[in-house]
Scaffold this active site. Structure first.
Site, PDB file in Angstrom:
ATOM      1  N   LYS A  90      79.123  14.665  77.198  1.00  0.00           N
ATOM      2  CA  LYS A  90      79.771  14.476  75.924  1.00  0.00           C
ATOM      3  C   LYS A  90      80.288  13.069  75.569  1.00  0.00           C
ATOM      4  CE  LYS A  90      83.625  16.802  74.050  1.00  0.00           C
ATOM      5  NZ  LYS A  90      84.833  17.766  74.050  1.00  0.00           N
ATOM      6  N   LYS A 107      76.004  16.137  73.702  1.00  0.00           N
ATOM      7  CA  LYS A 107      76.807  16.101  72.439  1.00  0.00           C
ATOM      8  C   LYS A 107      77.164  14.755  72.130  1.00  0.00           C
ATOM      9  CE  LYS A 107      81.002  18.103  70.390  1.00  0.00           C
ATOM     10  NZ  LYS A 107      82.238  18.856  70.898  1.00  0.00           N
TER      11      LYS A 107
END
Length: 309
Positions: free
Chosen positions: A176, A229
């Site tokens: 992330k 992500k």
């Protein structure tokens, strides 16, 4: 006949924002809204009817505090929605985001350390464990820790197993990034940090090998699915992770800023929305993602159905 990459509705996971406050449209994300419990159940049923595999729940509480305690309340908004979807018999996988940013008064992903800047890793893990356990108790099929705390996967796995939730899977936000593309989401979830940023625990956008190491570590700790992500600016990372962890399901999060860019350009008639959206989603699949978390899910599923896919 010879198409190499297939895009189908079953590839999609549809994020839902559920709120204890006032529901309504999210201006920065056209077509997406904050939902009541009943509205979330209807959206989940609509997604299921289109062949979408899962929904990913984000809660927006009415109260917050320094530790985000309400995130672990069995009466909280996310446990309410899990139970409502299950009670309604909706045939869809229910995934819950496990992070404290929307529940803390300061907007950071966990407990602030003494310096007021970094996060206290182990203290945050205790709260994430409690949150995940409550979600599992309420009927969640998958929990998705997104706080990027060290060893969050093994902490959740041990706690879930000890509570008898051995069949509840973990989808880890393994890579992330500290990205600029989260802006609309933070508006939607009322989770923007009140000060500072999240660069102390989210990944440097310049790193790719780190993403591979993070995914491998999460798998070793018990993750069933790993995630990258955002998606569009990190297609190369998706490919690297997929090649490094063959046989492990890989999700990619087509995040709010990526969604808003497509919607904004389409609104100005700079391109055809359907063609551009499906091209974007196919690119993420082509890079190696098995699962696509995307706000385009309902529209894309309808377009694919209309095209006979």
């Amino acid at each position: 006949m010879v198409r190499e990459t297939r895009l189908v509705s079953a590839n999609f996971i549809y994020p839902l924002f559920v709120t204890e406050g006032a529901p309504g449209p999210i201006p920065s994300m056209p077509g997406i809204a904050r939902l009541t419990v009943d509205e979330a159940v209807r959206e989940a049923a609509r997604a299921a009817s289109l062949g979408i595999s899962g929904v990913l729940l984000f809660g927006i509480p009415s109260t917050k505090d320094e530790l985000g305690r309400v995130a672990s309340y069995p009466s909280g908004i996310v446990p309410q929605v899990i139970r409502a979807i299950k009670s309604a018999g909706v045939e869809i996988v229910v995934i819950t985001d496990v992070c404290l940013c929307a529940y803390t008064s300061h907007g950071h992903c966990g407990v602030l350390a003494a310096d007021g800047v970094t996060l206290a890793n182990d203290e945050t893990l205790d709260l994430l464990v409690n949150m995940a356990r409550v979600h599992a108790d309420s009927g969640a099929d998958i929990v998705a820790p997104s706080a990027m705390m060290d060893h969050q996967v093994i902490a959740l796995r041990r706690a879930l197993d000890a509570a008898g939730h051995t069949s509840v899977a973990i989808m880890s936000y393994s890579a992330k990034y500290a990205s600029a593309f989260y802006g609309p989401f933070r508006d939607a979830a009322s989770g923007a940090p009140k000060f500072g940023d999240r660069k102390t625990h989210q990944m440097d956008p310049g790193n790719a090998l780190e993403a591979v190491r993070e995914a491998q570590m999460d798998i070793a700790e018990g993750a069933d699915v790993v995630m990258v992500k955002p998606a569009l600016a990190y297609l190369d990372v998706i490919r690297r992770v997929k090649e490094a962890v063959p046989g492990v399901p890989l999700a990619a999060y087509n995040v709010s800023g990526e969604y808003a860019m497509v919607k904004g350009a389409a609104a100005q008639e700079l391109f055809d929305e359907q063609s551009a959206t499906l091209e974007v989603l196919r690119s993420i699949r082509r890079a190696g993602a098995d699962l696509l978390i995307t706000y385009h899910a309902l529209d894309a599923a309808q377009w694919l159905k209309a095209n006979g896919n």
